[in-house]
Write a protein that holds these residues in place. Structure first.
Motif, PDB file in Angstrom:
ATOM      1  N   LYS A  87       0.848  -1.182   0.000  1.00  0.00           N
ATOM      2  CA  LYS A  87       0.000   0.000   0.000  1.00  0.00           C
ATOM      3  C   LYS A  87       0.891   1.242   0.000  1.00  0.00           C
ATOM      4  O   LYS A  87       2.042   1.199   0.449  1.00  0.00           O
ATOM      5  CB  LYS A  87      -0.914   0.004   1.227  1.00  0.00           C
ATOM      6  N   SER A  88       0.370   2.340  -0.503  1.00  0.00           N
ATOM      7  CA  SER A  88       1.163   3.558  -0.665  1.00  0.00           C
ATOM      8  C   SER A  88       1.306   4.329   0.640  1.00  0.00           C
ATOM      9  O   SER A  88       0.423   4.318   1.492  1.00  0.00           O
ATOM     10  CB  SER A  88       0.529   4.466  -1.712  1.00  0.00           C
ATOM     11  N   ALA A  89       2.444   4.997   0.769  1.00  0.00           N
ATOM     12  CA  ALA A  89       2.689   5.902   1.886  1.00  0.00           C
ATOM     13  C   ALA A  89       3.432   7.121   1.365  1.00  0.00           C
ATOM     14  O   ALA A  89       4.143   7.056   0.364  1.00  0.00           O
ATOM     15  CB  ALA A  89       3.504   5.210   2.970  1.00  0.00           C
ATOM     16  N   LYS A  90       3.259   8.252   2.055  1.00  0.00           N
ATOM     17  CA  LYS A  90       3.888   9.500   1.631  1.00  0.00           C
ATOM     18  C   LYS A  90       5.357   9.578   2.040  1.00  0.00           C
ATOM     19  O   LYS A  90       6.154  10.242   1.394  1.00  0.00           O
ATOM     20  CB  LYS A  90       3.131  10.691   2.236  1.00  0.00           C
ATOM     21  N   LYS A  91       5.716   8.924   3.143  1.00  0.00           N
ATOM     22  CA  LYS A  91       7.089   8.997   3.643  1.00  0.00           C
ATOM     23  C   LYS A  91       7.574   7.604   4.007  1.00  0.00           C
ATOM     24  O   LYS A  91       6.776   6.671   4.216  1.00  0.00           O
ATOM     25  CB  LYS A  91       7.179   9.928   4.856  1.00  0.00           C
ATOM     26  N   ILE A  92       8.869   7.462   4.108  1.00  0.00           N
ATOM     27  CA  ILE A  92       9.462   6.167   4.421  1.00  0.00           C
ATOM     28  C   ILE A  92       9.258   5.864   5.904  1.00  0.00           C
ATOM     29  O   ILE A  92       9.714   6.625   6.761  1.00  0.00           O
ATOM     30  CB  ILE A  92      10.962   6.178   4.086  1.00  0.00           C
ATOM     31  N   PRO A  93       8.573   4.781   6.241  1.00  0.00           N
ATOM     32  CA  PRO A  93       8.352   4.467   7.657  1.00  0.00           C
ATOM     33  C   PRO A  93       9.625   3.965   8.321  1.00  0.00           C
ATOM     34  O   PRO A  93      10.486   3.356   7.676  1.00  0.00           O
ATOM     35  CB  PRO A  93       7.278   3.371   7.604  1.00  0.00           C
ATOM     36  N   ALA A  94       9.749   4.216   9.604  1.00  0.00           N
ATOM     37  CA  ALA A  94      10.928   3.783  10.359  1.00  0.00           C
ATOM     38  C   ALA A  94      10.779   2.335  10.817  1.00  0.00           C
ATOM     39  O   ALA A  94       9.677   1.797  10.900  1.00  0.00           O
ATOM     40  CB  ALA A  94      11.134   4.700  11.564  1.00  0.00           C
ATOM     41  N   GLY A  95      11.920   1.714  11.127  1.00  0.00           N
ATOM     42  CA  GLY A  95      11.930   0.408  11.758  1.00  0.00           C
ATOM     43  C   GLY A  95      11.528  -0.744  10.868  1.00  0.00           C
ATOM     44  O   GLY A  95      10.950  -1.728  11.343  1.00  0.00           O
ATOM     45  N   MET A  96      11.848  -0.674   9.556  1.00  0.00           N
ATOM     46  CA  MET A  96      11.458  -1.728   8.629  1.00  0.00           C
ATOM     47  C   MET A  96      12.656  -2.155   7.775  1.00  0.00           C
ATOM     48  O   MET A  96      13.761  -1.633   7.916  1.00  0.00           O
ATOM     49  CB  MET A  96      10.293  -1.262   7.747  1.00  0.00           C
ATOM     50  N   ASP A 133       6.726 -10.062   9.528  1.00  0.00           N
ATOM     51  CA  ASP A 133       5.526 -10.413   8.761  1.00  0.00           C
ATOM     52  C   ASP A 133       5.674 -11.752   8.046  1.00  0.00           C
ATOM     53  O   ASP A 133       6.702 -12.006   7.400  1.00  0.00           O
ATOM     54  CB  ASP A 133       5.226  -9.337   7.722  1.00  0.00           C
ATOM     55  N   PRO A 134       4.647 -12.604   8.091  1.00  0.00           N
ATOM     56  CA  PRO A 134       4.632 -13.801   7.242  1.00  0.00           C
ATOM     57  C   PRO A 134       4.325 -13.399   5.801  1.00  0.00           C
ATOM     58  O   PRO A 134       3.981 -12.243   5.541  1.00  0.00           O
ATOM     59  CB  PRO A 134       3.495 -14.627   7.846  1.00  0.00           C
ATOM     60  N   TYR A 135       4.455 -14.343   4.893  1.00  0.00           N
ATOM     61  CA  TYR A 135       4.100 -14.057   3.496  1.00  0.00           C
ATOM     62  C   TYR A 135       2.588 -14.226   3.347  1.00  0.00           C
ATOM     63  O   TYR A 135       2.054 -15.307   3.568  1.00  0.00           O
ATOM     64  CB  TYR A 135       4.830 -15.002   2.537  1.00  0.00           C
ATOM     65  N   GLN A 136       1.917 -13.155   2.965  1.00  0.00           N
ATOM     66  CA  GLN A 136       0.460 -13.156   2.873  1.00  0.00           C
ATOM     67  C   GLN A 136       0.047 -12.868   1.430  1.00  0.00           C
ATOM     68  O   GLN A 136      -0.013 -11.711   1.012  1.00  0.00           O
ATOM     69  CB  GLN A 136      -0.124 -12.109   3.811  1.00  0.00           C
ATOM     70  N   PRO A 137      -0.233 -13.896   0.642  1.00  0.00           N
ATOM     71  CA  PRO A 137      -0.553 -13.725  -0.773  1.00  0.00           C
ATOM     72  C   PRO A 137      -1.714 -12.759  -1.005  1.00  0.00           C
ATOM     73  O   PRO A 137      -2.763 -12.849  -0.350  1.00  0.00           O
ATOM     74  CB  PRO A 137      -0.927 -15.135  -1.229  1.00  0.00           C
ATOM     75  N   GLY A 138      -1.502 -11.828  -1.929  1.00  0.00           N
ATOM     76  CA  GLY A 138      -2.560 -10.905  -2.322  1.00  0.00           C
ATOM     77  C   GLY A 138      -2.860  -9.802  -1.342  1.00  0.00           C
ATOM     78  O   GLY A 138      -3.679  -8.919  -1.623  1.00  0.00           O
ATOM     79  N   GLN A 139      -2.216  -9.794  -0.166  1.00  0.00           N
ATOM     80  CA  GLN A 139      -2.502  -8.802   0.860  1.00  0.00           C
ATOM     81  C   GLN A 139      -1.527  -7.626   0.763  1.00  0.00           C
ATOM     82  O   GLN A 139      -0.334  -7.807   0.535  1.00  0.00           O
ATOM     83  CB  GLN A 139      -2.407  -9.430   2.253  1.00  0.00           C
ATOM     84  N   ARG A 140      -2.039  -6.416   0.977  1.00  0.00           N
ATOM     85  CA  ARG A 140      -1.203  -5.214   0.915  1.00  0.00           C
ATOM     86  C   ARG A 140      -0.644  -4.891   2.303  1.00  0.00           C
ATOM     87  O   ARG A 140      -1.029  -3.914   2.934  1.00  0.00           O
ATOM     88  CB  ARG A 140      -2.008  -4.037   0.360  1.00  0.00           C
ATOM     89  N   THR A 141       0.247  -5.727   2.753  1.00  0.00           N
ATOM     90  CA  THR A 141       0.839  -5.532   4.073  1.00  0.00           C
ATOM     91  C   THR A 141       2.206  -4.859   4.010  1.00  0.00           C
ATOM     92  O   THR A 141       2.750  -4.460   5.042  1.00  0.00           O
ATOM     93  CB  THR A 141       0.964  -6.883   4.793  1.00  0.00           C
ATOM     94  N   GLN A 142       2.775  -4.753   2.836  1.00  0.00           N
ATOM     95  CA  GLN A 142       4.020  -4.024   2.651  1.00  0.00           C
ATOM     96  C   GLN A 142       3.704  -2.555   2.361  1.00  0.00           C
ATOM     97  O   GLN A 142       2.542  -2.180   2.216  1.00  0.00           O
ATOM     98  CB  GLN A 142       4.824  -4.648   1.505  1.00  0.00           C
ATOM     99  N   VAL A 143       4.731  -1.730   2.289  1.00  0.00           N
ATOM    100  CA  VAL A 143       4.544  -0.298   2.061  1.00  0.00           C
ATOM    101  C   VAL A 143       5.387   0.118   0.856  1.00  0.00           C
ATOM    102  O   VAL A 143       6.561  -0.260   0.752  1.00  0.00           O
ATOM    103  CB  VAL A 143       4.964   0.529   3.298  1.00  0.00           C
ATOM    104  N   LYS A 144       4.794   0.878  -0.055  1.00  0.00           N
ATOM    105  CA  LYS A 144       5.563   1.418  -1.185  1.00  0.00           C
ATOM    106  C   LYS A 144       5.595   2.938  -1.085  1.00  0.00           C
ATOM    107  O   LYS A 144       4.592   3.583  -0.773  1.00  0.00           O
ATOM    108  CB  LYS A 144       4.960   0.982  -2.525  1.00  0.00           C
ATOM    109  N   ILE A 145       6.771   3.485  -1.325  1.00  0.00           N
ATOM    110  CA  ILE A 145       6.971   4.931  -1.261  1.00  0.00           C
ATOM    111  C   ILE A 145       7.491   5.370  -2.626  1.00  0.00           C
ATOM    112  O   ILE A 145       8.539   4.900  -3.078  1.00  0.00           O
ATOM    113  CB  ILE A 145       7.970   5.326  -0.156  1.00  0.00           C
TER     114      ILE A 145
END
Length: 355
Positions: free
Chosen positions: A15-24, A184-196
């Protein structure tokens, strides 16, 4: 083929984010075809984001997988093509071709590479339930002896380094960063990652539109920019409007619609001739992804200017659909040129691919 994780598997999304999140965990966001590679000995299948196999389109990747990946594994990653030290998405699109002879020719002329960034299975072990940091460590070990054109994605947990990459990697054709949760486990099709991604705007000429598939309302606006010689080039589309807004656009565009005069007066008049579409990606050209899709368009007098958002250019074109921001009645269409676009600092793609 008999693996602990069998195709098809829907890739894990972001999912989209405006800024880079910390701790990842941070990686570059690659501009290619998402691919899950399944290997069981000599048997190799390449799954896509829509879960359909792409194996036939990338025979050189199949061969590279046999040479560089573990004998039995399932690896998530991205297929990319590099030309002139830069990622080239257009050459990937050329691969979606029905003729094997054409695919083989392109595989020889512009070979693709595979960038691995997650490990779903190794040997007889399904790793999808494991935390990402464990899967990453297993991937690093599994690819210890791998070499080009198979690459392990560069990664860091240092936010300062990630911020530097966000600016640098764009110059090599990447379009942002991906941030992943270490547990995080691998969750097919789920938007659990972050894109910047980079957030920019441009003022473009609206020189045409396409009708929506439902009929009667606007589907997309065709955007153009002028070059230094005064030629208006098609650069992409603005779309994704609510249905109410699509109906409003019909009325707003009505005063600018052209009739038969398009063949002599419109700057894209030649594109109305079928022969102009061959081998080119132009308004009205055949969609390589959906042969039945209506790509016809309605010409407009090039007098409207719209401000759109964009994140990434692919050569002279917008890489993605551009969100509509607002009309710009204060702008002279002739001033809408490529000069307004931000040019990323050049960065060697080899530096991104190497560890």
């Amino acid at each position: 083929m008999l693996l602990p994780v069998m195709p098809p598997v829907a890739p894990m999304l972001a999912k989209s984010a405006k800024k880079i999140p910390a701790g990842m965990h941070y990686e570059g966001k690659w501009d290619g075809f998402r691919a899950i590679i399944y290997r069981d000995g000599d048997e190799v299948e390449i799954g896509s984001r829509n879960e359909k196999p792409m194996t036939r389109y990338f025979p050189e990747v199949v061969q590279a997988v046999r040479e560089h990946l573990p004998p039995r594994c399932v690896v998530d990653g991205e297929i990319v093509i590099v030309t002139d030290d830069h990622l080239d998405f257009e050459r990937l699109l050329d691969r979606i071709h029905p003729a094997k002879s054409r695919v083989d020719e392109l595989a020889e002329r512009t070979p693709a590479s595979f960038v691995a960034f997650d490990l779903l299975a190794l040997g007889d072990v399904n790793l999808m339930a494991d935390p990402f940091e464990k899967r990453r460590a297993a991937l690093v070990d599994a690819m210890a002896d791998a070499g080009p054109p198979v690459h392990l994605v560069q990664a860091t947990t240092d936010l300062t380094v990630a911020e530097q990459w966000f600016d640098q990697f764009e110059g090599a054709g990447l379009d942002g960063l991906i941030a992943k949760g270490l547990r995080d486990p691998y969750q097919p099709g789920q938007r659990t990652q972050v894109k910047i991604k980079h957030d920019r705007t441009a003022d473009c000429v609206v020189a045409g539109f396409r009708w929506h598939k439902s009929g009667g309302v606007v589907g997309s606006l065709l955007l153009g920019l002028y070059d230094d010689e005064g030629t208006l080039h098609f650069i992409g589309v603005s779309a994704s409007f609510p249905m109410k807004r699509r109906a409003e656009l019909v009325e707003e565009l009505a005063p600018f619609r052209m009739g038969d005069e398009v063949f002599t007066e419109h700057p894209w008049a030649e594109w109305a001739r079928a022969e102009a579409h061959e081998g080119k990606r132009l308004p009205g050209g055949q969609s390589r992804w959906n042969a039945g899709k209506d790509m016809s368009w309605e010409p407009l007098r090039p007098e409207l200017v719209v401000e759109v958002a964009y994140d990434h250019m692919q050569g002279t074109r917008l890489r993605h659909t551009a969100p509509f921001r607002r009309w710009r009645p204060d702008r002279d269409p002739r001033t809408c040129t490529y000069e307004q676009l931000e040019e990323p600092v050049s960065y060697d793609i080899a530096s991104v691919l190497s560890l």
